[in-house]
Design a protein around this motif. Structure first.
Motif, PDB file in Angstrom:
ATOM      1  N   SER A 107       0.835  -1.196   0.000  1.00 13.17           N
ATOM      2  CA  SER A 107       0.000   0.000   0.000  1.00 13.17           C
ATOM      3  C   SER A 107       0.872   1.249   0.000  1.00 13.17           C
ATOM      4  O   SER A 107       2.002   1.231   0.499  1.00 13.17           O
ATOM      5  CB  SER A 107      -0.939   0.023   1.208  1.00 13.17           C
ATOM      6  N   TYR A 108       0.315   2.320  -0.574  1.00 15.50           N
ATOM      7  CA  TYR A 108       1.016   3.599  -0.692  1.00 15.50           C
ATOM      8  C   TYR A 108       0.112   4.694  -0.161  1.00 15.50           C
ATOM      9  O   TYR A 108      -1.083   4.717  -0.438  1.00 15.50           O
ATOM     10  CB  TYR A 108       1.426   3.845  -2.150  1.00 15.50           C
ATOM     11  N   ARG A 109       0.682   5.610   0.592  1.00 14.14           N
ATOM     12  CA  ARG A 109      -0.089   6.648   1.270  1.00 14.14           C
ATOM     13  C   ARG A 109       0.495   8.035   0.991  1.00 14.14           C
ATOM     14  O   ARG A 109       1.585   8.176   0.466  1.00 14.14           O
ATOM     15  CB  ARG A 109      -0.099   6.410   2.787  1.00 14.14           C
ATOM     16  N   LEU A 110      -0.268   9.042   1.392  1.00 14.68           N
ATOM     17  CA  LEU A 110       0.147  10.447   1.346  1.00 14.68           C
ATOM     18  C   LEU A 110       0.564  10.888  -0.058  1.00 14.68           C
ATOM     19  O   LEU A 110       1.464  11.714  -0.240  1.00 14.68           O
ATOM     20  CB  LEU A 110       1.284  10.710   2.343  1.00 14.68           C
ATOM     21  N   GLY A 111      -0.106  10.318  -1.060  1.00 13.04           N
ATOM     22  CA  GLY A 111       0.128  10.734  -2.440  1.00 13.04           C
ATOM     23  C   GLY A 111       1.316  10.088  -3.118  1.00 13.04           C
ATOM     24  O   GLY A 111       1.635  10.429  -4.265  1.00 13.04           O
ATOM     25  N   THR A 112       1.968   9.130  -2.464  1.00 14.78           N
ATOM     26  CA  THR A 112       3.102   8.457  -3.091  1.00 14.78           C
ATOM     27  C   THR A 112       2.613   7.336  -4.013  1.00 14.78           C
ATOM     28  O   THR A 112       1.492   6.861  -3.886  1.00 14.78           O
ATOM     29  CB  THR A 112       4.068   7.882  -2.042  1.00 14.78           C
ATOM     30  N   LEU A 113       3.497   6.918  -4.911  1.00 12.35           N
ATOM     31  CA  LEU A 113       3.148   5.907  -5.901  1.00 12.35           C
ATOM     32  C   LEU A 113       4.156   4.766  -5.872  1.00 12.35           C
ATOM     33  O   LEU A 113       5.290   4.923  -5.403  1.00 12.35           O
ATOM     34  CB  LEU A 113       3.135   6.528  -7.302  1.00 12.35           C
ATOM     35  N   ALA A 114       3.770   3.632  -6.433  1.00  9.78           N
ATOM     36  CA  ALA A 114       4.645   2.461  -6.448  1.00  9.78           C
ATOM     37  C   ALA A 114       5.933   2.733  -7.209  1.00  9.78           C
ATOM     38  O   ALA A 114       6.983   2.180  -6.886  1.00  9.78           O
ATOM     39  CB  ALA A 114       3.913   1.271  -7.062  1.00  9.78           C
ATOM     40  N   GLU A 115       5.883   3.594  -8.224  1.00  7.97           N
ATOM     41  CA  GLU A 115       7.078   3.862  -9.026  1.00  7.97           C
ATOM     42  C   GLU A 115       7.989   4.931  -8.422  1.00  7.97           C
ATOM     43  O   GLU A 115       9.074   5.197  -8.959  1.00  7.97           O
ATOM     44  CB  GLU A 115       6.698   4.257 -10.456  1.00  7.97           C
ATOM     45  N   ASP A 116       7.580   5.552  -7.337  1.00 11.26           N
ATOM     46  CA  ASP A 116       8.439   6.548  -6.684  1.00 11.26           C
ATOM     47  C   ASP A 116       9.740   5.902  -6.214  1.00 11.26           C
ATOM     48  O   ASP A 116       9.728   4.832  -5.592  1.00 11.26           O
ATOM     49  CB  ASP A 116       7.746   7.155  -5.457  1.00 11.26           C
ATOM     50  N   ARG A 117      10.836   6.565  -6.501  1.00 15.84           N
ATOM     51  CA  ARG A 117      12.127   6.115  -5.966  1.00 15.84           C
ATOM     52  C   ARG A 117      12.377   6.921  -4.686  1.00 15.84           C
ATOM     53  O   ARG A 117      12.750   8.083  -4.733  1.00 15.84           O
ATOM     54  CB  ARG A 117      13.242   6.321  -6.999  1.00 15.84           C
ATOM     55  N   ARG A 118      12.136   6.250  -3.562  1.00 13.38           N
ATOM     56  CA  ARG A 118      12.180   6.919  -2.262  1.00 13.38           C
ATOM     57  C   ARG A 118      13.586   6.855  -1.667  1.00 13.38           C
ATOM     58  O   ARG A 118      14.269   5.838  -1.750  1.00 13.38           O
ATOM     59  CB  ARG A 118      11.202   6.244  -1.290  1.00 13.38           C
ATOM     60  N   ILE A 119      13.974   7.954  -1.030  1.00 11.04           N
ATOM     61  CA  ILE A 119      15.254   7.979  -0.331  1.00 11.04           C
ATOM     62  C   ILE A 119      15.194   7.034   0.869  1.00 11.04           C
ATOM     63  O   ILE A 119      14.243   7.070   1.654  1.00 11.04           O
ATOM     64  CB  ILE A 119      15.614   9.420   0.116  1.00 11.04           C
ATOM     65  N   GLY A 120      16.169   6.165   0.998  1.00  7.43           N
ATOM     66  CA  GLY A 120      16.191   5.201   2.101  1.00  7.43           C
ATOM     67  C   GLY A 120      17.033   5.659   3.270  1.00  7.43           C
ATOM     68  O   GLY A 120      17.081   4.987   4.297  1.00  7.43           O
ATOM     69  N   TRP A 121      17.708   6.802   3.107  1.00  5.97           N
ATOM     70  CA  TRP A 121      18.630   7.302   4.131  1.00  5.97           C
ATOM     71  C   TRP A 121      19.578   6.172   4.574  1.00  5.97           C
ATOM     72  O   TRP A 121      20.194   5.543   3.744  1.00  5.97           O
ATOM     73  CB  TRP A 121      17.884   7.970   5.278  1.00  5.97           C
ATOM     74  N   SER A 122      19.667   5.879   5.846  1.00  4.13           N
ATOM     75  CA  SER A 122      20.718   4.952   6.311  1.00  4.13           C
ATOM     76  C   SER A 122      20.464   3.492   5.965  1.00  4.13           C
ATOM     77  O   SER A 122      21.299   2.636   6.276  1.00  4.13           O
ATOM     78  CB  SER A 122      20.937   5.105   7.814  1.00  4.13           C
ATOM     79  N   ILE A 123      19.354   3.182   5.313  1.00  8.27           N
ATOM     80  CA  ILE A 123      19.219   1.843   4.732  1.00  8.27           C
ATOM     81  C   ILE A 123      20.407   1.577   3.800  1.00  8.27           C
ATOM     82  O   ILE A 123      20.863   0.438   3.646  1.00  8.27           O
ATOM     83  CB  ILE A 123      17.874   1.719   3.982  1.00  8.27           C
ATOM     84  N   ALA A 124      20.934   2.644   3.202  1.00 13.59           N
ATOM     85  CA  ALA A 124      22.082   2.508   2.301  1.00 13.59           C
ATOM     86  C   ALA A 124      23.286   1.873   2.983  1.00 13.59           C
ATOM     87  O   ALA A 124      24.121   1.247   2.316  1.00 13.59           O
ATOM     88  CB  ALA A 124      22.468   3.880   1.744  1.00 13.59           C
ATOM     89  N   LYS A 125      23.398   2.040   4.288  1.00 18.86           N
ATOM     90  CA  LYS A 125      24.532   1.451   5.011  1.00 18.86           C
ATOM     91  C   LYS A 125      24.524  -0.072   4.879  1.00 18.86           C
ATOM     92  O   LYS A 125      25.586  -0.700   4.750  1.00 18.86           O
ATOM     93  CB  LYS A 125      24.484   1.863   6.479  1.00 18.86           C
ATOM     94  N   SER A 126      23.361  -0.668   4.925  1.00 15.30           N
ATOM     95  CA  SER A 126      23.264  -2.123   4.826  1.00 15.30           C
ATOM     96  C   SER A 126      23.566  -2.608   3.410  1.00 15.30           C
ATOM     97  O   SER A 126      24.100  -3.700   3.220  1.00 15.30           O
ATOM     98  CB  SER A 126      21.885  -2.595   5.281  1.00 15.30           C
ATOM     99  N   PHE A 127      23.236  -1.794   2.397  1.00 18.71           N
ATOM    100  CA  PHE A 127      23.645  -2.112   1.030  1.00 18.71           C
ATOM    101  C   PHE A 127      25.174  -2.149   0.939  1.00 18.71           C
ATOM    102  O   PHE A 127      25.751  -3.039   0.317  1.00 18.71           O
ATOM    103  CB  PHE A 127      23.101  -1.069   0.047  1.00 18.71           C
ATOM    104  N   LEU A 128      25.825  -1.152   1.569  1.00 19.81           N
ATOM    105  CA  LEU A 128      27.283  -1.094   1.501  1.00 19.81           C
ATOM    106  C   LEU A 128      27.916  -2.256   2.252  1.00 19.81           C
ATOM    107  O   LEU A 128      28.951  -2.779   1.825  1.00 19.81           O
ATOM    108  CB  LEU A 128      27.777   0.239   2.062  1.00 19.81           C
ATOM    109  N   SER A 129      27.295  -2.679   3.351  1.00 18.55           N
ATOM    110  CA  SER A 129      27.785  -3.849   4.072  1.00 18.55           C
ATOM    111  C   SER A 129      27.768  -5.077   3.170  1.00 18.55           C
ATOM    112  O   SER A 129      28.742  -5.852   3.125  1.00 18.55           O
ATOM    113  CB  SER A 129      26.921  -4.113   5.315  1.00 18.55           C
TER     114      SER A 129
END
Length: 387
Positions: A107-129
């Motif tokens: 589900s998507y709320r507050l006007g966002t869409l499934a195709e939106d590329r959302r900033i993950g902030w520090s989720i990126a740290k786990s990608f780098l790990s």
């Protein structure tokens, strides 16, 4: 008097012209700085988090030319009764639940869409790990106990001189770094302005010269540690992070939409918090991690690295949230439960025993209030238990 006024007028005109010239040539930097100053404002935060490329320098992370990997839809689940209240109170913009690799809620709320590329902030740290685990297995890194200056000589003489790779993975570098997002003059906000104005993240890290503890002696969440991890990866491989991440993780995952990194003015990826991708693609990454690094017939991340990086190994305080190698482990979590976590309500929550992955994106401006994180974890546990 008239002559003096004439000279004053000329001086004022010259200053005005100089300001206009500077403003013209620095208009992009000024625009980005203004964007940073309003990035988290109540009326703009949701849209900003879906369109970070409008305000910051960016770099695509190629998804490759392979097919989109399946993310099948399963039988829709009935979420716990208080889920809608939690979504509204925590300003959740998307919620996706995988059970046994199938979407059982999206589900998507507050006007966002499934195709939106959302900033993950520090989720990126786990990608780098995960990326680090791959290049270490390939032999580019000798040992976690190697000093970071072995791979990044530019850090010699800085606060990172004498710090090991294990220290930065666990956030035990001992480097003094103020992570208070509400303090304009904090290190984290100074770093944000460096990013916005097109400065050098490498230079910012190398300029840090103060420690609060000896390396390895104390756990303290320090985001710049992750940037140094990125510097180590680049130094060890001679390649940049977006290209490596694309080749080793993103292309093999078969994402739906090409993700991107925020970058500094030198084109260096904001590896500690700059990944932007769709909720479904975050879920693909989470499911791959939940499967021990295995995805559609290929071992993407070494299974032993997934196992060692997602267990509590850092010296965190007793009865507090725990930390591994750029992954969080909730309090009182059983084995196989861990998460990637970013400010303002971004999560990839993994429960391996239940074969559940939960992804949320959010715009929660009260995310630092006491008890908020515990409420979020309780919600994830309730969703997982209901499946």
């Amino acid at each position: 008097m008239r002559r003096a006024l004439k000279w004053l007028g000329r001086a004022a005109l010259a200053l005005l012209l100089a300001a206009l010239v500077v403003g013209f040539y620095k208009r992009e930097e000024i625009t980005r700085l203004m964007a940073v100053n309003s990035l988290f404002s109540e009326g703009k935060i949701v849209a900003n988090f879906s369109h970070m490329d409008r305000a910051f320098l960016t770099r695509a992370i190629s998804r490759g030319d392979g097919p989109v990997s399946p993310l099948p839809t399963g039988t829709a689940t009935i979420l716990p009764p208080n889920t809608d209240q939690w979504i509204n109170e925590r300003f959740v913009t998307s919620l996706l639940v995988l059970h046994r690799g199938q979407i059982v809620h999206e589900s998507y709320r507050l006007g966002t869409l499934a195709e939106d590329r959302r900033i993950g902030w520090s989720i990126a740290k786990s990608f780098l790990s995960a990326l680090f685990g791959i290049i270490k297995a390939e032999g580019a890194i000798g040992s976690l106990d190697d000093q970071v200056t072995q791979y990044v000589p530019a850090l010699t003489g800085s606060a990172y001189d004498g710090v090991t790779i294990r220290n930065i993975l666990q956030m035990t570098s001992g480097v003094a770094f103020d992570e208070d997002y509400l303090d304009y003059d904090s290190d984290i906000n100074k770093m944000g302005r460096v990013l916005a104005l097109g400065g050098s993240m490498d230079g910012f890290a190398a300029a840090l010269d103060t420690r609060i503890a000896q390396p390895g002696a104390q756990w303290k969440y320090v985001s710049i540690d992750t940037h140094v991890l990125g510097m180590v990866i680049r130094g060890a491989t001679g390649r940049d992070i977006p290209d490596l991440l694309s080749e080793k993780i993103i292309a093999p995952l078969g994402l739906e939409v090409e993700p991107y990194y925020l970058t500094d003015g030198r084109g260096v990826a904001f590896a500690l918090g700059g990944v932007n991708m769709t909720t479904r693609d975050y879920a693909r990454f989470g499911q791959m991690i939940a499967q021990g690094g295995y995805w559609h017939g290929k071992q993407i991340v070494p299974a032993d690295w997934i196992a060692s990086s997602t267990i509590a190994s850092a010296p965190t305080a007793p009865d507090k949230i725990r930390y591994g190698y750029q992954w969080w482990i909730p309090k009182e979590a059983r084995d196989g439960v861990f998460m990637a976590r970013g400010i303002y309500g971004q999560y990839i929550y993994v429960d391996q025993p239940r074969d559940v992955v939960i992804v949320t994106t959010g715009a929660d401006r009260q995310f630092r209030n006491p008890g908020v994180h515990d409420v979020n974890i309780a919600m994830f546990r309730a969703i997982a238990a209901a499946l």
